[in-house]
Write an enzyme that holds these catalytic residues in place. Structure first.
Site, mmCIF file in Angstrom:
data_model
loop_
_atom_site.group_PDB
_atom_site.id
_atom_site.type_symbol
_atom_site.label_atom_id
_atom_site.label_comp_id
_atom_site.label_asym_id
_atom_site.label_seq_id
_atom_site.Cartn_x
_atom_site.Cartn_y
_atom_site.Cartn_z
ATOM 1 N N ASP A 166 0.814 -1.216 0.000
ATOM 2 C CA ASP A 166 0.000 0.000 0.000
ATOM 3 C C ASP A 166 0.846 1.263 0.000
ATOM 4 O O ASP A 166 2.060 1.203 0.145
ATOM 5 C CB ASP A 166 -0.971 -0.008 1.194
ATOM 6 C CG ASP A 166 -0.273 -0.362 2.510
ATOM 7 O OD1 ASP A 166 0.965 -0.433 2.528
ATOM 8 O OD2 ASP A 166 -0.971 -0.565 3.510
ATOM 9 N N ASN A 213 -7.562 -2.447 14.370
ATOM 10 C CA ASN A 213 -8.951 -2.771 13.986
ATOM 11 C C ASN A 213 -9.022 -3.991 13.061
ATOM 12 O O ASN A 213 -10.062 -4.268 12.474
ATOM 13 C CB ASN A 213 -9.629 -1.561 13.324
ATOM 14 C CG ASN A 213 -8.961 -1.157 12.008
ATOM 15 O OD1 ASN A 213 -7.996 -1.787 11.589
ATOM 16 N ND2 ASN A 213 -9.475 -0.120 11.375
ATOM 17 N N HIS A 238 -7.237 -4.439 10.268
ATOM 18 C CA HIS A 238 -6.982 -4.221 8.833
ATOM 19 C C HIS A 238 -5.676 -4.884 8.381
ATOM 20 O O HIS A 238 -4.750 -5.066 9.162
ATOM 21 C CB HIS A 238 -7.061 -2.745 8.434
ATOM 22 C CG HIS A 238 -5.904 -1.868 8.832
ATOM 23 N ND1 HIS A 238 -6.071 -0.602 9.328
ATOM 24 C CD2 HIS A 238 -4.562 -2.061 8.774
ATOM 25 C CE1 HIS A 238 -4.888 -0.064 9.558
ATOM 26 N NE2 HIS A 238 -3.956 -0.927 9.242
ATOM 27 N N GLU A 244 -9.628 -1.589 5.239
ATOM 28 C CA GLU A 244 -10.316 -1.259 6.483
ATOM 29 C C GLU A 244 -11.537 -2.160 6.671
ATOM 30 O O GLU A 244 -11.999 -2.792 5.705
ATOM 31 C CB GLU A 244 -10.752 0.216 6.439
ATOM 32 C CG GLU A 244 -9.592 1.207 6.407
ATOM 33 C CD GLU A 244 -8.927 1.409 7.770
ATOM 34 O OE1 GLU A 244 -8.789 0.433 8.529
ATOM 35 O OE2 GLU A 244 -8.541 2.555 8.063
HETATM 36 C C1 GLP Z 1 -0.459 0.673 8.632
HETATM 37 C C2 GLP Z 1 -0.113 -0.219 7.434
HETATM 38 C C3 GLP Z 1 -0.367 -1.669 7.742
HETATM 39 C C4 GLP Z 1 0.243 -2.052 9.080
HETATM 40 C C5 GLP Z 1 -0.365 -1.216 10.180
HETATM 41 C C6 GLP Z 1 0.164 -1.562 11.559
HETATM 42 O O1 GLP Z 1 -1.803 0.966 8.714
HETATM 43 N N1 GLP Z 1 -0.828 0.144 6.263
HETATM 44 O O2 GLP Z 1 0.191 -2.463 6.685
HETATM 45 O O3 GLP Z 1 0.042 -3.416 9.333
HETATM 46 O O4 GLP Z 1 -0.051 0.140 9.885
HETATM 47 O O5 GLP Z 1 1.323 -0.825 11.869
HETATM 48 P P1 GLP Z 1 2.331 -1.209 13.004
HETATM 49 O O6 GLP Z 1 3.064 -2.411 12.525
HETATM 50 O O7 GLP Z 1 3.244 -0.018 13.123
HETATM 51 O O8 GLP Z 1 1.551 -1.474 14.226
#
Ligand code: GLP
Length: 246
Positions: free
Chosen positions: A67, A136, A138, A143
């Protein structure tokens, strides 16, 4: 479906790197699906170490990231292209021209999504998809409510995710509201997948995703339908699991 419970983040990084390294040795060119966020960083550090010290070779590897934010310059330190260059690509022998991150600056994002899907198909699909998880549930930026058949497309972030990700920006208002992400259908098409989770703030999402019903309300629960998925979860993120894993 496999669930591996590990002691801490560094252990998680080593287990994830072992799985990727073993699979990379079976196929050339190898197509990695990569993720951002803080969770995969210990994995990237371990891959960098192996590239330098034990000759794990990325010279023919290709990568597709999950993404990207819409509207952030690639030089912005929170753009996912910037993150990938700094956390991984600049430190291994991968050819940068073989690393793909969706273009969040293009005028026609719908076209970018279609072309991204085409490029993944043309190369024969993603061999190993790495993922983190949002609080959440995702995956990528899919989402809650995302169709389980969705493909690479534009998504509007939820307030919950904007708040979560605002820790990386100066002000909450600086977090882009729109993103482009591979879809859940895109992720389910990958040959192998791993979801990494560390920290107690992920415990609820992990329990719902691994042991709850498959539902678009918890996007990561869709991975229960993936033909070859491994969840690598630290003990504190695994506390709400009820079944016996390992
Ligand atoms: C963002 C990314 C996700 C990731 C999430 C969690 O939203 N788009 O791919 O899994 O953050 O981030 P973290 O690993 O910093 O908790």
């Amino acid at each position: 479906m496999k669930v591996i419970i590990v002691s801490d983040k560094n252990h998680m990084g080593r287990v994830a790197a072992d799985l990727i390294e073993a699979d990379m040795r079976t196929k050339t060119p190898y197509v990695l699906g990569l993720a951002t966020g803080s969770t995969p960083v210990p994995l990237y550090q371990e891959l960098i170490r192996r590239n330098r010290e034990t000759g794990l070779d990325f010279s023919t590897a290709i990568s597709f990231n999950l993404d990207e934010y819409i509207g952030l310059e690639v030089t912005h330190d929170q753009s996912y292209r910037y993150f990938m260059n700094h956390e991984l690509f600049n430190h291994i022998n991968i050819n940068k021209d073989s690393t793909f991150v969706p273009d969040g600056l293009a005028e026609n994002i719908e076209e970018v999504g279609k072309d991204y899907e085409k490029a993944i198909r043309a190369i024969g699909g993603i061999d190993y998809q790495v993922m983190g998880i949002g609080t959440n549930g995702h995956i990528g930026f899919n989402e809650p409510g995302s169709s389980l058949a969705s493909r690479t497309r534009k998504v509007r972030l939820t307030e919950n995710t904007i708040l979560d990700n605002s820790r990386f920006f100066e002000r909450k208002e600086d977090v882009p509201t729109d993103v482009i992400t591979m879809g859940i259908g895109t992720i389910l098409d990958t040959r192998k997948a791993m979801l990494l989770a560390s920290g107690s703030n992920k415990a609820e999402a992990i329990a719902k995703s691994i042991e709850g019903p498959i539902t678009a309300t918890v996007p990561a629960s869709s991975l229960q339908m993936h033909p070859n998925v491994t969840w690598i979860v630290t003990e504190d993120a695994a506390v709400n699991l009820q079944l016996e894993w390992n």
